[in-house]
Design an enzyme around this catalytic site. Structure first.
Site, PDB file in Angstrom:
ATOM      1  N   CYS A   4       0.823  -1.206   0.000  1.00  0.00           N
ATOM      2  CA  CYS A   4       0.000   0.000   0.000  1.00  0.00           C
ATOM      3  C   CYS A   4       0.852   1.250   0.000  1.00  0.00           C
ATOM      4  O   CYS A   4       0.883   2.013   0.957  1.00  0.00           O
ATOM      5  CB  CYS A   4      -0.990   0.050   1.161  1.00  0.00           C
ATOM      6  SG  CYS A   4      -2.284   1.245   0.767  1.00  0.00           S
ATOM      7  N   GLU A 106      -1.069  -2.295  -6.404  1.00  0.00           N
ATOM      8  CA  GLU A 106      -0.060  -3.225  -5.893  1.00  0.00           C
ATOM      9  C   GLU A 106       0.701  -3.784  -7.089  1.00  0.00           C
ATOM     10  O   GLU A 106       0.164  -3.830  -8.196  1.00  0.00           O
ATOM     11  CB  GLU A 106      -0.721  -4.336  -5.066  1.00  0.00           C
ATOM     12  CG  GLU A 106       0.227  -5.062  -4.151  1.00  0.00           C
ATOM     13  CD  GLU A 106       1.094  -4.120  -3.337  1.00  0.00           C
ATOM     14  OE1 GLU A 106       2.252  -3.874  -3.761  1.00  0.00           O
ATOM     15  OE2 GLU A 106       0.631  -3.621  -2.297  1.00  0.00           O
TER      16      GLU A 106
END
Length: 223
Positions: A4, A106
């Protein structure tokens, strides 16, 4: 690459205010395609009476830190150990926030390459990461900063990365940010016991790799 380390917030301001029950307008709100560490990000805190949306700098600088540059190493906090760490324990007790998003990126390893993916919830657009915040002050320099909590990946995310951000179910957001002082281990267990929501993902171009790129091309599905 941090887990993240990038995300988006493309919603209209009114939709954010409605989704989170906020009455104050968000100053200088702009939709963002590629939000990165070190930038000011939209967070929600509660004073016990009402929720307030404001900007915090992403990258936690604990109030005892000597050098604010530590923030670049603290964009994420591991939920499993947060109640034990001096940087986070006090914040787990009383300085919890929602960090507003509608998707995150991601990078999935593919041989020697890393393929960026845009990940969102299947059944709702806006959501909140569980966050912690702190206030750092030295002389007349003041920073209000935050970090995003992470955990072990669910089945969906485990194919992509070995960690994932903690996404709060809609009906648990208030429980996370209520003003009362809480036991940090209780709050750790609260986060680790949350049900997983269904996620969806698609590949995007490496354009998103550069944090300076913050346009619609970041979210275009890879041809």
């Amino acid at each position: 690459m941090n887990v993240c380390g990038r995300y988006t917030l493309l919603a209209e301001e009114l939709d954010i205010l409605e989704a989170f029950g906020i009455s104050n307008p968000i100053e200088e709100y702009q939709p963002r395609y590629n939000i990165a560490p070190g930038q000011n990000i939209l967070a929600i805190v509660s004073d016990g009476q009402k929720k307030k949306a404001d900007y915090l700098k992403w990258g936690l600088v604990p109030n005892w830190a000597k050098d604010p540059k530590i923030g670049y190493k603290m964009i994420n906090a591991r939920t499993e150990s947060a109640a034990d760490k001096p940087s986070f324990k006090r914040l787990m007790e009383q300085r919890r926030c929602l960090i507003v998003a509608d998707s995150f990126y991601e990078w999935k390893r593919n041989g020697k390459e890393k393929q960026p993916l845009r990940i969102s919830l299947q059944d709702r657009k806006l959501f909140a990461f569980a966050g912690l915040w702190d206030r750092w002050k030295v002389g007349d320099q003041e920073l209000v900063t935050c970090t995003i909590l992470t955990k072990e990946p669910n089945d969906f995310m485990s194919e992509i990365h070995n960690r994932m951000p903690v996404i709060l179910p809609k009906d648990k957001e208030l429980d996370w940010i209520e003003k009362e002082k809480k036991d940090p281990y209780e709050m750790r267990d609260f986060l680790l016991g949350l049900p997983d929501e269904a996620l969806t993902a698609y590949e995007v171009s490496s354009y998103v790799n550069n944090a300076k790129n913050d346009g619609a091309d970041c979210v275009l599905p890879l041809a």
